[in-house]
Scaffold this motif. Structure first.
Motif, PDB file in Angstrom:
ATOM      1  N   UNK A  36       0.829  -1.210   0.000  1.00  0.00           N
ATOM      2  CA  UNK A  36       0.000   0.000   0.000  1.00  0.00           C
ATOM      3  C   UNK A  36       0.859   1.254   0.000  1.00  0.00           C
ATOM      4  N   UNK A  37       1.952   1.230   0.786  1.00  0.00           N
ATOM      5  CA  UNK A  37       2.842   2.398   0.831  1.00  0.00           C
ATOM      6  C   UNK A  37       3.434   2.685  -0.546  1.00  0.00           C
ATOM      7  N   UNK A  38       3.950   1.623  -1.195  1.00  0.00           N
ATOM      8  CA  UNK A  38       4.610   1.852  -2.483  1.00  0.00           C
ATOM      9  C   UNK A  38       3.611   2.303  -3.552  1.00  0.00           C
ATOM     10  N   UNK A  39       2.379   1.804  -3.480  1.00  0.00           N
ATOM     11  CA  UNK A  39       1.355   2.311  -4.411  1.00  0.00           C
ATOM     12  C   UNK A  39       1.092   3.786  -4.134  1.00  0.00           C
ATOM     13  N   UNK A  40       0.970   4.117  -2.857  1.00  0.00           N
ATOM     14  CA  UNK A  40       0.730   5.512  -2.430  1.00  0.00           C
ATOM     15  C   UNK A  40       1.871   6.418  -2.878  1.00  0.00           C
ATOM     16  N   UNK A  41       3.100   5.846  -2.893  1.00  0.00           N
ATOM     17  CA  UNK A  41       4.298   6.636  -3.207  1.00  0.00           C
ATOM     18  C   UNK A  41       4.577   6.710  -4.700  1.00  0.00           C
ATOM     19  N   UNK A  42       3.763   6.040  -5.515  1.00  0.00           N
ATOM     20  CA  UNK A  42       3.961   6.140  -6.958  1.00  0.00           C
ATOM     21  C   UNK A  42       4.411   4.870  -7.641  1.00  0.00           C
ATOM     22  N   UNK A  43       4.455   3.750  -6.901  1.00  0.00           N
ATOM     23  CA  UNK A  43       4.851   2.486  -7.521  1.00  0.00           C
ATOM     24  C   UNK A  43       6.176   1.975  -6.983  1.00  0.00           C
ATOM     25  N   UNK A  44       6.420   0.684  -7.200  1.00  0.00           N
ATOM     26  CA  UNK A  44       7.627   0.073  -6.647  1.00  0.00           C
ATOM     27  C   UNK A  44       8.894   0.559  -7.342  1.00  0.00           C
ATOM     28  N   UNK A  45       8.747   1.148  -8.519  1.00  0.00           N
ATOM     29  CA  UNK A  45       9.932   1.667  -9.216  1.00  0.00           C
ATOM     30  C   UNK A  45      10.270   3.099  -8.826  1.00  0.00           C
ATOM     31  N   UNK A  46       9.403   3.678  -7.991  1.00  0.00           N
ATOM     32  CA  UNK A  46       9.645   5.053  -7.550  1.00  0.00           C
ATOM     33  C   UNK A  46      10.517   5.033  -6.304  1.00  0.00           C
ATOM     34  N   UNK A  47      11.568   5.841  -6.316  1.00  0.00           N
ATOM     35  CA  UNK A  47      12.460   5.867  -5.161  1.00  0.00           C
ATOM     36  C   UNK A  47      11.735   6.384  -3.930  1.00  0.00           C
ATOM     37  N   UNK A  48      12.175   5.972  -2.774  1.00  0.00           N
ATOM     38  CA  UNK A  48      11.548   6.457  -1.538  1.00  0.00           C
ATOM     39  C   UNK A  48      12.615   6.709  -0.490  1.00  0.00           C
ATOM     40  N   UNK A  49      12.281   7.582   0.431  1.00  0.00           N
ATOM     41  CA  UNK A  49      13.154   7.880   1.566  1.00  0.00           C
ATOM     42  C   UNK A  49      12.339   7.772   2.835  1.00  0.00           C
ATOM     43  N   UNK A  50      12.991   7.910   3.958  1.00  0.00           N
ATOM     44  CA  UNK A  50      12.281   7.847   5.233  1.00  0.00           C
ATOM     45  C   UNK A  50      11.273   8.997   5.345  1.00  0.00           C
ATOM     46  N   UNK A  51      11.554  10.116   4.684  1.00  0.00           N
ATOM     47  CA  UNK A  51      10.603  11.232   4.717  1.00  0.00           C
ATOM     48  C   UNK A  51       9.273  10.830   4.063  1.00  0.00           C
ATOM     49  N   UNK A  52       9.345  10.047   2.978  1.00  0.00           N
ATOM     50  CA  UNK A  52       8.115   9.577   2.333  1.00  0.00           C
ATOM     51  C   UNK A  52       7.330   8.670   3.278  1.00  0.00           C
ATOM     52  N   UNK A  53       8.034   7.807   3.994  1.00  0.00           N
ATOM     53  CA  UNK A  53       7.326   6.887   4.887  1.00  0.00           C
ATOM     54  C   UNK A  53       6.736   7.625   6.089  1.00  0.00           C
ATOM     55  N   UNK A  54       7.468   8.600   6.601  1.00  0.00           N
ATOM     56  CA  UNK A  54       6.916   9.415   7.698  1.00  0.00           C
ATOM     57  C   UNK A  54       5.654  10.118   7.223  1.00  0.00           C
ATOM     58  N   UNK A  55       5.701  10.660   6.017  1.00  0.00           N
ATOM     59  CA  UNK A  55       4.533  11.357   5.460  1.00  0.00           C
ATOM     60  C   UNK A  55       3.359  10.392   5.329  1.00  0.00           C
TER      61      UNK A  55
END
Length: 341
Positions: free
Chosen positions: A283-302
């Motif tokens: 669910x997080x990776x979908x929310x963040x734009x997909x599994x190919x989209x980079x993420x950081x701890x700031x994205x997860x906190x958000x």
């Protein structure tokens, strides 16, 4: 001792060397100026220097501010205790310290904002959003700089200085340099101009380091994930779910707060791994734009703050982890080429 290292950063040994003074003679001059009642030459602790440590009670190790270094050089100049050559060495020393401070800020910005870094067509590329953060500017200001460059005699070249990839604008190192030159000439603030001017010098070794640093092996990553799961007591840190007789469908995964593709050098770092339910992970990776989209701890906190705002303890833990991971990222700077001093 804690003190502002942005203000006090000049080591007494280097200042004494620049002034061509033995350390003991330098200390005697500083002691004399500190004890002076003549305010025109007096130097003061916490203004001109701070005491970093003591060899013994009579031998402090001082760190000077720029004002302190100039005050001592000025006194020696007026009293005939310094040569023209030594004064030039002091000015050169101060300039090098200033450049080092700027370079450290640039390196920090690069480390914290290079999540989009890719190597494509024999070039390193950074997304427009990362470039905005690296230059500490705004989208509108970068857009203006880009338009001004396109009107110049040396415009940005498609697929060389910039490119459009999957709907996102990327800049290469040569594009970064053109933006740097434009901003360093046009920005109003001298401090900002100096910062932007250093980007093309500092960025290449940092970005190449980030791109080529060896990745941990899959076995090392697997061990780190298993360690994190044991540390988290095999419980989802978001929902509290765990697998047991009545919840056999629960599947836990190790989520990399800084994604393991972009930040591969953190992929076997337990502090970078959080145990969560696989469904939360997806669910997080979908929310963040997909599994190919980079993420950081700031994205997860958000993500947590928006979807699980009642998880105060988790949010606090994530913010603490962020501080730890920032330090680990900063420590990597020690392996990079430093500015000359």
């Amino acid at each position: 001792m804690n003190f502002d290292r942005e203000v006090f950063y000049i080591e007494e040994t280097k200042l004494a060397q620049a002034l061509e003074l033995p350390q003991q003679a330098f200390d005697e001059i500083v002691d004399c100026l500190q004890a002076s009642t003549d305010e025109s030459i007096q130097i003061k602790e916490c203004l001109h220097f701070v005491v970093q440590n003591y060899v013994n009670k009579q031998q402090p190790i001082r760190i000077f501010s720029r004002e302190g270094a100039l005050a001592i050089a000025s006194y020696l100049d007026l009293s005939g205790g310094a040569t023209e050559f030594s004064l030039k060495r002091v000015i050169a020393l101060l300039d090098n310290y200033r450049l080092n401070q700027i370079d450290r800020r640039v390196r920090t910005a690069l480390y914290q904002n290079s999540s989009s870094l890719v190597f494509r067509n024999q070039r390193h590329w950074l997304s427009r959003e990362d470039v905005i953060r690296i230059f500490i500017t705004t989208s509108l200001r970068l857009q203006k700089a880009f338009k001004d460059i396109q009107k110049s005699e040396d415009p940005m070249r498609m697929n060389i200085d910039f490119e459009y990839y999957e709907g996102i604008t990327f800049f290469s190192l040569s594009g970064l340099e053109k933006l740097s030159i434009e901003l360093s000439l046009k920005l109003r603030s001298e401090q900002r101009r100096d910062y932007c001017k250093r980007v093309p010098t500092v960025a290449p070794p940092v970005l190449k380091f980030l791109a080529i640093k060896p990745s941990p092996t899959q076995e090392q990553i697997r061990k780190a994930v298993n360690f994190a799961k044991s540390r988290d007591k095999k419980t989802c840190q978001v929902t509290g779910a765990y697998r047991d007789k009545y919840n056999e469908l629960i599947e836990l995964v190790g989520h990399h707060l800084y994604d393991k593709n972009t930040y591969h050098y953190l992929s076997d770092e337990p502090d970078n791994i959080l145990t969560i339910d696989k469904r939360v992970h997806e669910n997080f990776h979908q929310w963040n734009g997909g599994t190919n989209t980079t993420c950081t701890i700031d994205d997860f906190i958000d993500y947590v703050e928006r979807l699980y705002p009642e998880k105060h303890e988790l949010i606090l833990t994530l913010h603490n982890k962020r501080g730890v991971l920032m330090i680990k990222l900063a420590q990597l700077q020690g392996t990079l080429p430093e500015s000359k001093d």
